[in-house]
Design a protein around this motif. Sequence first.
Motif, short mmCIF file in Angstrom:
data_model
loop_
_atom_site.label_atom_id
_atom_site.label_comp_id
_atom_site.label_asym_id
_atom_site.label_seq_id
_atom_site.Cartn_x
_atom_site.Cartn_y
_atom_site.Cartn_z
N PHE A 41 0.84 -1.18 0.00
CA PHE A 41 0.00 0.00 0.00
C PHE A 41 0.89 1.25 0.00
CE2 PHE A 41 -2.10 -3.56 1.92
CZ PHE A 41 -3.34 -3.57 1.30
N PRO A 42 1.01 1.93 -1.14
CA PRO A 42 1.90 3.08 -1.22
C PRO A 42 1.40 4.31 -0.45
CG PRO A 42 0.88 2.65 -3.35
CD PRO A 42 0.46 1.55 -2.43
N VAL A 43 0.10 4.35 -0.14
CA VAL A 43 -0.45 5.42 0.70
C VAL A 43 -1.14 4.77 1.89
CG1 VAL A 43 -0.76 7.07 -1.20
CG2 VAL A 43 -2.64 5.58 -0.57
N LYS A 44 -1.13 5.46 3.03
CA LYS A 44 -1.75 4.91 4.24
C LYS A 44 -3.23 4.69 3.97
CE LYS A 44 -2.11 5.58 9.17
NZ LYS A 44 -1.70 6.40 10.31
N SER A 45 -3.70 3.48 4.22
CA SER A 45 -5.07 3.09 3.94
C SER A 45 -5.62 2.23 5.06
CB SER A 45 -5.15 2.29 2.63
OG SER A 45 -4.65 3.01 1.55
N THR A 46 -6.91 2.35 5.31
CA THR A 46 -7.58 1.44 6.23
C THR A 46 -8.14 0.30 5.39
OG1 THR A 46 -8.13 3.21 7.76
CG2 THR A 46 -9.43 1.19 7.92
N TYR A 90 -7.09 5.66 -2.06
CA TYR A 90 -6.41 4.43 -1.68
C TYR A 90 -5.68 3.92 -2.91
CZ TYR A 90 -10.38 1.90 -3.76
OH TYR A 90 -11.34 1.41 -4.60
N ALA A 91 -4.64 3.16 -2.65
CA ALA A 91 -3.87 2.56 -3.73
C ALA A 91 -3.24 1.28 -3.19
CB ALA A 91 -2.78 3.51 -4.22
N TYR A 92 -3.10 0.31 -4.07
CA TYR A 92 -2.41 -0.92 -3.70
C TYR A 92 -1.77 -1.51 -4.94
CZ TYR A 92 -6.67 -3.17 -5.45
OH TYR A 92 -7.73 -3.58 -6.23
N VAL A 93 -0.74 -2.31 -4.71
CA VAL A 93 -0.03 -2.97 -5.79
C VAL A 93 -0.04 -4.47 -5.50
CG1 VAL A 93 2.16 -3.19 -7.01
CG2 VAL A 93 1.44 -0.94 -6.13
N LEU A 94 -0.56 -5.27 -6.43
CA LEU A 94 -0.56 -6.72 -6.29
C LEU A 94 0.77 -7.28 -6.77
CD1 LEU A 94 -4.11 -7.65 -7.61
CD2 LEU A 94 -3.35 -7.51 -5.25
N LEU A 95 1.29 -8.24 -6.01
CA LEU A 95 2.59 -8.84 -6.31
C LEU A 95 2.43 -10.36 -6.42
CD1 LEU A 95 4.49 -6.75 -3.63
CD2 LEU A 95 4.42 -6.28 -6.09
N PRO A 96 1.89 -10.86 -7.51
CA PRO A 96 1.71 -12.32 -7.63
C PRO A 96 3.05 -13.03 -7.64
CG PRO A 96 1.08 -11.20 -9.67
CD PRO A 96 1.42 -10.13 -8.67
N GLY A 97 3.10 -14.14 -6.89
CA GLY A 97 4.30 -14.96 -6.84
C GLY A 97 5.35 -14.46 -5.86
N TYR A 98 5.10 -13.37 -5.15
CA TYR A 98 6.07 -12.84 -4.19
C TYR A 98 5.97 -13.56 -2.86
CZ TYR A 98 7.78 -8.75 -6.74
OH TYR A 98 8.39 -7.92 -7.64
N SER A 99 7.12 -13.92 -2.29
CA SER A 99 7.16 -14.49 -0.96
C SER A 99 6.92 -13.38 0.07
CB SER A 99 8.53 -15.12 -0.69
OG SER A 99 9.51 -14.10 -0.61
N GLU A 100 6.74 -13.76 1.31
CA GLU A 100 6.56 -12.76 2.37
C GLU A 100 7.81 -11.88 2.48
OE1 GLU A 100 5.08 -12.35 6.99
OE2 GLU A 100 5.68 -14.32 6.26
N ALA A 101 8.98 -12.50 2.45
CA ALA A 101 10.23 -11.74 2.56
C ALA A 101 10.39 -10.78 1.38
CB ALA A 101 11.42 -12.69 2.64
N ALA A 102 10.09 -11.24 0.18
CA ALA A 102 10.22 -10.38 -1.00
C ALA A 102 9.24 -9.21 -0.95
CB ALA A 102 10.01 -11.19 -2.27
N THR A 103 8.03 -9.45 -0.43
CA THR A 103 7.04 -8.38 -0.29
C THR A 103 7.54 -7.32 0.69
OG1 THR A 103 5.23 -9.93 -0.76
CG2 THR A 103 4.63 -7.86 0.32
N ALA A 104 8.05 -7.76 1.83
CA ALA A 104 8.56 -6.83 2.85
C ALA A 104 9.76 -6.05 2.32
CB ALA A 104 8.93 -7.59 4.12
#
Length: 110
Positions: A41-46, A90-104
Amino acid sequence: MPSRTADGTDICRTAGHKEILQPKWIHMTGTAGGADIGIFFPVKSTVYALREYRQGSWNAMNAAGSAQRLERSYLTLWFEHGAAPEGAQYAYVLLPGYSEAATAILYCRI
């Protein structure tokens, strides 16, 4: 059971319980190799989250599908923005195939 985390902390451990989050990122492990999904989430979102069990058969959607009844756990994520929001974003970016570590790591680099 697949893992569901927000900023590295388990979420939605109890089926039917809605959680209200303000995550930097969310990760869900898939049930097969390469099926993980990261979201950042590039901007703070609920974000609202709900884990629930659903059941049915492929035949209910397609007559050629199997009639075998299946039950699976699903995580639903959504934004509550009201009927006529003004100035909301709001904004979000989907990362298909990303592990938890790669997402972080990706979130930390942006």
